[in-house]
Design a protein around this motif. Structure first.
Motif, PDB file in Angstrom:
ATOM      1  N   ALA A  92       0.837  -1.208   0.000  1.00 26.39           N
ATOM      2  CA  ALA A  92       0.000   0.000   0.000  1.00 26.39           C
ATOM      3  C   ALA A  92       0.870   1.256   0.000  1.00 26.39           C
ATOM      4  N   LEU A  93       1.942   1.248   0.778  1.00 25.24           N
ATOM      5  CA  LEU A  93       2.850   2.396   0.814  1.00 25.24           C
ATOM      6  C   LEU A  93       3.520   2.595  -0.542  1.00 25.24           C
ATOM      7  N   GLN A  94       3.886   1.493  -1.189  1.00 20.87           N
ATOM      8  CA  GLN A  94       4.515   1.608  -2.508  1.00 20.87           C
ATOM      9  C   GLN A  94       3.533   2.188  -3.527  1.00 20.87           C
ATOM     10  N   GLU A  95       2.282   1.734  -3.479  1.00 18.33           N
ATOM     11  CA  GLU A  95       1.269   2.261  -4.391  1.00 18.33           C
ATOM     12  C   GLU A  95       0.992   3.733  -4.112  1.00 18.33           C
ATOM     13  N   LEU A  96       0.991   4.080  -2.832  1.00 19.09           N
ATOM     14  CA  LEU A  96       0.753   5.472  -2.444  1.00 19.09           C
ATOM     15  C   LEU A  96       1.870   6.366  -2.975  1.00 19.09           C
ATOM     16  N   LEU A  97       3.100   5.883  -2.882  1.00 20.37           N
ATOM     17  CA  LEU A  97       4.227   6.647  -3.423  1.00 20.37           C
ATOM     18  C   LEU A  97       4.055   6.852  -4.925  1.00 20.37           C
ATOM     19  N   GLY A  98       3.574   5.829  -5.620  1.00 19.19           N
ATOM     20  CA  GLY A  98       3.324   5.952  -7.057  1.00 19.19           C
ATOM     21  C   GLY A  98       2.335   7.058  -7.371  1.00 19.19           C
ATOM     22  N   ILE A  99       1.293   7.169  -6.552  1.00 17.43           N
ATOM     23  CA  ILE A  99       0.299   8.232  -6.738  1.00 17.43           C
ATOM     24  C   ILE A  99       0.928   9.597  -6.492  1.00 17.43           C
ATOM     25  N   GLY A 166       8.238  12.087   6.794  1.00 15.89           N
ATOM     26  CA  GLY A 166       8.851  13.211   6.082  1.00 15.89           C
ATOM     27  C   GLY A 166       9.805  12.738   4.996  1.00 15.89           C
ATOM     28  N   GLY A 167      10.638  11.757   5.334  1.00 13.78           N
ATOM     29  CA  GLY A 167      11.584  11.216   4.357  1.00 13.78           C
ATOM     30  C   GLY A 167      10.871  10.552   3.195  1.00 13.78           C
ATOM     31  N   PHE A 168       9.839   9.799   3.517  1.00 10.15           N
ATOM     32  CA  PHE A 168       9.054   9.110   2.491  1.00 10.15           C
ATOM     33  C   PHE A 168       8.396  10.116   1.552  1.00 10.15           C
ATOM     34  N   PHE A 169       7.742  11.103   2.137  1.00  6.67           N
ATOM     35  CA  PHE A 169       6.995  12.063   1.321  1.00  6.67           C
ATOM     36  C   PHE A 169       7.923  12.892   0.451  1.00  6.67           C
ATOM     37  N   ASN A 170       9.125  13.153   0.941  1.00  8.56           N
ATOM     38  CA  ASN A 170      10.055  13.977   0.174  1.00  8.56           C
ATOM     39  C   ASN A 170      10.746  13.211  -0.958  1.00  8.56           C
ATOM     40  N   LEU A 171      10.494  11.904  -1.043  1.00  6.81           N
ATOM     41  CA  LEU A 171      11.008  11.147  -2.187  1.00  6.81           C
ATOM     42  C   LEU A 171      10.487  11.717  -3.506  1.00  6.81           C
ATOM     43  N   ILE A 172       9.278  12.301  -3.466  1.00  3.98           N
ATOM     44  CA  ILE A 172       8.685  12.817  -4.707  1.00  3.98           C
ATOM     45  C   ILE A 172       9.478  13.992  -5.269  1.00  3.98           C
ATOM     46  N   ASN A 173      10.319  14.618  -4.436  1.00  7.97           N
ATOM     47  CA  ASN A 173      11.115  15.747  -4.914  1.00  7.97           C
ATOM     48  C   ASN A 173      12.404  15.308  -5.606  1.00  7.97           C
ATOM     49  N   SER A 186       8.858   5.356  -9.424  1.00  6.16           N
ATOM     50  CA  SER A 186       8.369   5.287  -8.041  1.00  6.16           C
ATOM     51  C   SER A 186       8.802   3.979  -7.373  1.00  6.16           C
ATOM     52  N   LYS A 187       8.890   2.885  -8.150  1.00  7.79           N
ATOM     53  CA  LYS A 187       9.363   1.609  -7.587  1.00  7.79           C
ATOM     54  C   LYS A 187      10.833   1.699  -7.199  1.00  7.79           C
ATOM     55  N   LEU A 188      11.629   2.347  -8.045  1.00  6.57           N
ATOM     56  CA  LEU A 188      13.048   2.535  -7.729  1.00  6.57           C
ATOM     57  C   LEU A 188      13.221   3.369  -6.457  1.00  6.57           C
ATOM     58  N   LEU A 189      12.444   4.436  -6.352  1.00  6.49           N
ATOM     59  CA  LEU A 189      12.510   5.283  -5.158  1.00  6.49           C
ATOM     60  C   LEU A 189      12.120   4.494  -3.913  1.00  6.49           C
ATOM     61  N   PHE A 190      11.080   3.691  -4.030  1.00  5.58           N
ATOM     62  CA  PHE A 190      10.615   2.911  -2.890  1.00  5.58           C
ATOM     63  C   PHE A 190      11.676   1.895  -2.473  1.00  5.58           C
TER      64      PHE A 190
END
Length: 199
Positions: A92-99, A166-173, A186-190
């Motif tokens: 679920a966290l991985q999918e959320l990161l993708g979004i 915070g670290g997780f959410f900032n992966l999008i940057n 997003s999979k690589l980032l996760f």
């Protein structure tokens, strides 16, 4: 047949030359490019077919347009995030990161929300309330998933929850310098986040 006076132009039952969705798409693009302060209706009209007055068939002013754009973006993210199956917490966290990666400009866009003057616009005020509630909804989901992941021993418990989130959410940057499609990125980032870079 109806008559509508808009900025000195009479429109006689004529359909707008673009949809509200198209208007908000262009608004999002321009606000991201120019920021809230650099965005104005003249600039918007230069990127739309037809007369500038058509904009007023949808929104009364800049504040309403930008607030509606922000509301649409966060509503889309929430709709996708709420559809995630949370049975497997890490999946679920991985999918959320993708979004989040798909809407990686979300923070940049919503960062200007405080600049919108809602004094003379009830519609803009209502839309910004939805944006604020949306932030809360996403934060609650993320916190719930991280708490579960720690309880399931999938994440370190010695790292405080706000640091993990915070670290997780900032992966999008993280800039996608290898230009791979978003799902792969997003999979690589996760994988980097969950496994670290150390051998």
């Amino acid at each position: 047949m109806y008559f509508e006076m808009l900025k000195g132009e009479v429109i006689m039952g004529r359909k707008p030359s673009y949809t509200e969705s198209e208007l908000l798409d262009i608004t999002k693009k321009l606000v991201l490019e120019h920021g809230y302060d650099g965005f104005h209706l003249k600039l918007l009209s230069q990127h739309l077919p037809g007369a500038r007055s058509t904009i007023y068939q949808y929104y009364a002013n800049k504040e309403e347009i930008v607030a509606a754009c922000m509301k649409r973006v966060i509503s889309s993210v929430i709709e996708k995030a709420s559809a995630i199956d949370e049975t497997d917490t890490m999946q679920a966290l991985q999918e959320l990161l993708g979004i989040y990666v798909d809407e990686s400009k979300l923070h940049q866009l919503l960062g200007d929300a405080h600049k919108i003057n809602t004094t003379n616009s009830a519609a803009a005020s209502r839309d910004l309330d939805v944006v604020e509630q949306g932030h809360t909804t996403l934060k609650i989901q993320l916190t719930r998933l991280f708490q579960r992941a720690q309880q399931e021993k999938n994440l370190r418990e010695d790292i405080p929850l706000p640091v993990l989130i915070g670290g997780f959410f900032n992966l999008i940057n993280t800039p996608n310098m290898i230009n791979v499609p978003n799902p792969e990125w997003s999979k690589l980032l996760f994988q980097m986040w969950i496994g670290g870079a150390q051998r």
